[in-house]
Motif scaffolding. Structure first.
Motif, PDB file in Angstrom:
ATOM      1  N   TRP A   1     -15.510  23.566 -14.986  1.00  0.00           N
ATOM      2  CA  TRP A   1     -15.684  23.159 -13.592  1.00  0.00           C
ATOM      3  C   TRP A   1     -14.328  22.806 -12.981  1.00  0.00           C
ATOM      4  O   TRP A   1     -13.608  21.951 -13.483  1.00  0.00           O
ATOM      5  N   LYS A   2     -13.947  23.467 -11.883  1.00  0.00           N
ATOM      6  CA  LYS A   2     -12.642  23.286 -11.255  1.00  0.00           C
ATOM      7  C   LYS A   2     -12.650  22.261 -10.130  1.00  0.00           C
ATOM      8  O   LYS A   2     -11.591  21.884  -9.622  1.00  0.00           O
ATOM      9  N   GLY A   3     -13.834  21.831  -9.722  1.00  0.00           N
ATOM     10  CA  GLY A   3     -13.920  20.849  -8.644  1.00  0.00           C
ATOM     11  C   GLY A   3     -13.820  21.503  -7.281  1.00  0.00           C
ATOM     12  O   GLY A   3     -13.195  22.550  -7.099  1.00  0.00           O
ATOM     13  N   PHE A   4     -14.458  20.875  -6.295  1.00  0.00           N
ATOM     14  CA  PHE A   4     -14.470  21.441  -4.947  1.00  0.00           C
ATOM     15  C   PHE A   4     -13.079  21.448  -4.317  1.00  0.00           C
ATOM     16  O   PHE A   4     -12.783  22.270  -3.460  1.00  0.00           O
ATOM     17  N   LEU A   5     -12.202  20.534  -4.726  1.00  0.00           N
ATOM     18  CA  LEU A   5     -10.854  20.481  -4.148  1.00  0.00           C
ATOM     19  C   LEU A   5      -9.911  21.498  -4.773  1.00  0.00           C
ATOM     20  O   LEU A   5      -8.851  21.782  -4.223  1.00  0.00           O
ATOM     21  N   GLY A   6     -10.284  22.036  -5.937  1.00  0.00           N
ATOM     22  CA  GLY A   6      -9.418  23.002  -6.605  1.00  0.00           C
ATOM     23  C   GLY A   6      -8.111  22.401  -7.105  1.00  0.00           C
ATOM     24  O   GLY A   6      -7.116  23.094  -7.264  1.00  0.00           O
ATOM     25  N   TRP A   7      -8.098  21.103  -7.359  1.00  0.00           N
ATOM     26  CA  TRP A   7      -6.878  20.406  -7.785  1.00  0.00           C
ATOM     27  C   TRP A   7      -6.525  20.756  -9.222  1.00  0.00           C
ATOM     28  O   TRP A   7      -7.406  20.866 -10.093  1.00  0.00           O
ATOM     29  N   THR A   8      -5.211  20.936  -9.487  1.00  0.00           N
ATOM     30  CA  THR A   8      -4.700  21.083 -10.850  1.00  0.00           C
ATOM     31  C   THR A   8      -3.394  20.312 -10.962  1.00  0.00           C
ATOM     32  O   THR A   8      -2.686  20.117  -9.965  1.00  0.00           O
ATOM     33  N   SER A   9      -3.075  19.882 -12.152  1.00  0.00           N
ATOM     34  CA  SER A   9      -1.817  19.165 -12.360  1.00  0.00           C
ATOM     35  C   SER A   9      -0.622  20.073 -12.090  1.00  0.00           C
ATOM     36  O   SER A   9       0.400  19.635 -11.558  1.00  0.00           O
ATOM     37  N   ILE A  10      -0.758  21.357 -12.434  1.00  0.00           N
ATOM     38  CA  ILE A  10       0.316  22.311 -12.166  1.00  0.00           C
ATOM     39  C   ILE A  10       0.521  22.476 -10.668  1.00  0.00           C
ATOM     40  O   ILE A  10       1.656  22.507 -10.171  1.00  0.00           O
ATOM     41  N   GLY A  11      -0.584  22.578  -9.938  1.00  0.00           N
ATOM     42  CA  GLY A  11      -0.486  22.716  -8.491  1.00  0.00           C
ATOM     43  C   GLY A  11       0.177  21.511  -7.853  1.00  0.00           C
ATOM     44  O   GLY A  11       1.000  21.650  -6.936  1.00  0.00           O
TER      45      GLY A  11
ATOM     46  N   ILE B   1     -21.625   6.008  -8.780  1.00  0.00           N
ATOM     47  CA  ILE B   1     -21.447   6.826  -7.575  1.00  0.00           C
ATOM     48  C   ILE B   1     -20.027   7.399  -7.535  1.00  0.00           C
ATOM     49  O   ILE B   1     -19.836   8.580  -7.238  1.00  0.00           O
ATOM     50  N   PHE B   2     -19.052   6.537  -7.827  1.00  0.00           N
ATOM     51  CA  PHE B   2     -17.656   6.996  -7.843  1.00  0.00           C
ATOM     52  C   PHE B   2     -17.461   8.112  -8.867  1.00  0.00           C
ATOM     53  O   PHE B   2     -16.806   9.127  -8.587  1.00  0.00           O
ATOM     54  N   GLY B   3     -18.031   7.928 -10.064  1.00  0.00           N
ATOM     55  CA  GLY B   3     -17.899   8.943 -11.100  1.00  0.00           C
ATOM     56  C   GLY B   3     -18.503  10.271 -10.681  1.00  0.00           C
ATOM     57  O   GLY B   3     -17.935  11.339 -10.927  1.00  0.00           O
ATOM     58  N   ALA B   4     -19.665  10.226 -10.042  1.00  0.00           N
ATOM     59  CA  ALA B   4     -20.323  11.460  -9.589  1.00  0.00           C
ATOM     60  C   ALA B   4     -19.478  12.181  -8.551  1.00  0.00           C
ATOM     61  O   ALA B   4     -19.323  13.418  -8.586  1.00  0.00           O
ATOM     62  N   ILE B   5     -18.902  11.418  -7.607  1.00  0.00           N
ATOM     63  CA  ILE B   5     -18.041  12.018  -6.584  1.00  0.00           C
ATOM     64  C   ILE B   5     -16.783  12.605  -7.215  1.00  0.00           C
ATOM     65  O   ILE B   5     -16.359  13.720  -6.880  1.00  0.00           O
ATOM     66  N   TYR B   6     -16.192  11.866  -8.158  1.00  0.00           N
ATOM     67  CA  TYR B   6     -14.983  12.343  -8.839  1.00  0.00           C
ATOM     68  C   TYR B   6     -15.262  13.645  -9.590  1.00  0.00           C
ATOM     69  O   TYR B   6     -14.481  14.598  -9.518  1.00  0.00           O
ATOM     70  N   PHE B   7     -16.382  13.672 -10.310  1.00  0.00           N
ATOM     71  CA  PHE B   7     -16.733  14.879 -11.066  1.00  0.00           C
ATOM     72  C   PHE B   7     -16.951  16.062 -10.131  1.00  0.00           C
ATOM     73  O   PHE B   7     -16.718  17.208 -10.506  1.00  0.00           O
ATOM     74  N   ALA B   8     -17.425  15.806  -8.928  1.00  0.00           N
ATOM     75  CA  ALA B   8     -17.673  16.887  -7.987  1.00  0.00           C
ATOM     76  C   ALA B   8     -16.378  17.428  -7.392  1.00  0.00           C
ATOM     77  O   ALA B   8     -16.230  18.643  -7.185  1.00  0.00           O
ATOM     78  N   LEU B   9     -15.422  16.533  -7.126  1.00  0.00           N
ATOM     79  CA  LEU B   9     -14.196  16.930  -6.443  1.00  0.00           C
ATOM     80  C   LEU B   9     -13.117  17.465  -7.385  1.00  0.00           C
ATOM     81  O   LEU B   9     -12.347  18.352  -7.011  1.00  0.00           O
ATOM     82  N   TYR B  10     -13.069  16.943  -8.615  1.00  0.00           N
ATOM     83  CA  TYR B  10     -11.973  17.269  -9.534  1.00  0.00           C
ATOM     84  C   TYR B  10     -12.514  17.920 -10.808  1.00  0.00           C
ATOM     85  O   TYR B  10     -13.675  17.750 -11.169  1.00  0.00           O
ATOM     86  N   PRO B  11     -11.644  18.679 -11.515  1.00  0.00           N
ATOM     87  CA  PRO B  11     -12.067  19.262 -12.796  1.00  0.00           C
ATOM     88  C   PRO B  11     -12.338  18.151 -13.805  1.00  0.00           C
ATOM     89  O   PRO B  11     -11.450  17.364 -14.129  1.00  0.00           O
ATOM     90  N   ALA B  12     -13.556  18.092 -14.291  1.00  0.00           N
ATOM     91  CA  ALA B  12     -13.916  16.998 -15.180  1.00  0.00           C
ATOM     92  C   ALA B  12     -14.680  17.465 -16.414  1.00  0.00           C
ATOM     93  O   ALA B  12     -14.510  16.919 -17.493  1.00  0.00           O
ATOM     94  N   LEU B  13     -15.492  18.481 -16.269  1.00  0.00           N
ATOM     95  CA  LEU B  13     -16.307  18.938 -17.383  1.00  0.00           C
ATOM     96  C   LEU B  13     -16.167  20.441 -17.567  1.00  0.00           C
ATOM     97  O   LEU B  13     -16.325  21.201 -16.603  1.00  0.00           O
ATOM     98  N   GLY B  14     -15.884  20.867 -18.783  1.00  0.00           N
ATOM     99  CA  GLY B  14     -15.852  22.290 -19.093  1.00  0.00           C
ATOM    100  C   GLY B  14     -14.945  23.083 -18.175  1.00  0.00           C
ATOM    101  O   GLY B  14     -13.793  22.722 -17.948  1.00  0.00           O
TER     102      GLY B  14
END
Length: 266
Positions: free
Chosen positions: A54-64, A39-52
């Protein structure tokens, strides 16, 4: 009921070298942790860039995140440096509190080359005297720190030959008031006027526009002996002062300028 009739002792039917594989259920705590991890992994993949892509719903980046931390630090430290914004470099250099800040900036960014006391080393200028390759005014020091410097003494060995190298080295020794071989001065002067005068000047005083050093004093960036001078003429020299504009904020460069300026005023 014997052990073979116990449901927890059921086997998968697999036997390896006489060893049976039991079909026991996983411990509940282990299975629950496994489900929570999924469940945690699914939520993480949805919120953060994880695959290909996909930028994640939060739009988080290390540069940002880095930029946000830098902005936070700029706001925090602007109060420290802001009080010196309207002061001249000379006034900042005379402020003891500012110089404590300047000391730390120098230690973190300059001491590795110029020494903890600014005294320099072979190939690295002494910042505590009055001799400057590119000028020692506040504006000139700030320019050097901000944009860096690239010094190049071309190799002349293949052009003037070893006799020319030896002769011009003796002439430079004479210019700096050192012992020299008078029999080589005539040729040495000819070689100097042909190959050296454009940068170091007819009087050997150098040129801060080019970073060409003064050859008439006792201050040497490299060894000022006969062998040291011959090596410089024969093989050339190349020095790089890295630009700090992309590493330090303008207010820090200004503080660092004041500190370097203060070193030569003591």
């Amino acid at each position: 009921m014997n052990d073979d009739d116990d449901p927890e002792n059921e086997t998968t039917g697999h036997v390896y070298d006489g060893i049976e594989e039991y079909d026991n259920p996983l411990p509940k705590w282990w299975f629950q942790m496994f489900v929570i991890t999924l469940i945690f992994g699914a939520i993480y993949f949805a919120l953060y860039p994880a695959l290909g892509n996909w930028k994640g719903f939060l739009g988080w980046t290390s540069i940002g995140q880095w930029e946000a931390e830098v902005e936070k630090a700029n706001v925090k430290y602007s109060e420290t440096f802001g009080q010196y914004q309207d002061m001249s470099i000379e006034d900042i250099a005379a402020d003891p509190k500012a110089m404590k800040i300047g000391t730390r900036l120098f230690s973190n960014n300059c001491a590795v080359c110029h020494g903890a006391d600014g005294g320099g080393n072979v190939g690295f200028p002494n910042l505590t005297d009055k001799d400057w390759l590119y000028g020692g005014s506040p504006a000139e020091i700030e320019m050097s720190i901000t944009h860096g410097r690239n010094g190049a003494m071309p190799p002349w060995g293949d052009v003037i030959g070893e006799d020319g190298v030896v002769a011009v080295a003796e002439y430079v020794l004479k210019m700096s008031g050192q012992e020299h071989d008078a029999s080589k001065l005539e040729k040495g002067e000819q070689v100097y006027n042909t190959t050296c005068v454009a940068c170091h000047g007819a009087d050997g005083k150098g040129n801060i526009m080019l970073g060409a050093p003064n050859l008439t004093d006792s201050i040497w960036l490299y060894e000022g002996t006969g062998e040291g001078i011959r090596h410089s003429v024969r093989n050339g020299r190349a020095n790089v002062m890295p630009a700090q504009a992309d590493k330090l904020r303008a207010d820090k460069i200004r503080m660092l300028t004041a500190y370097v300026y203060s070193l030569s005023q003591e």
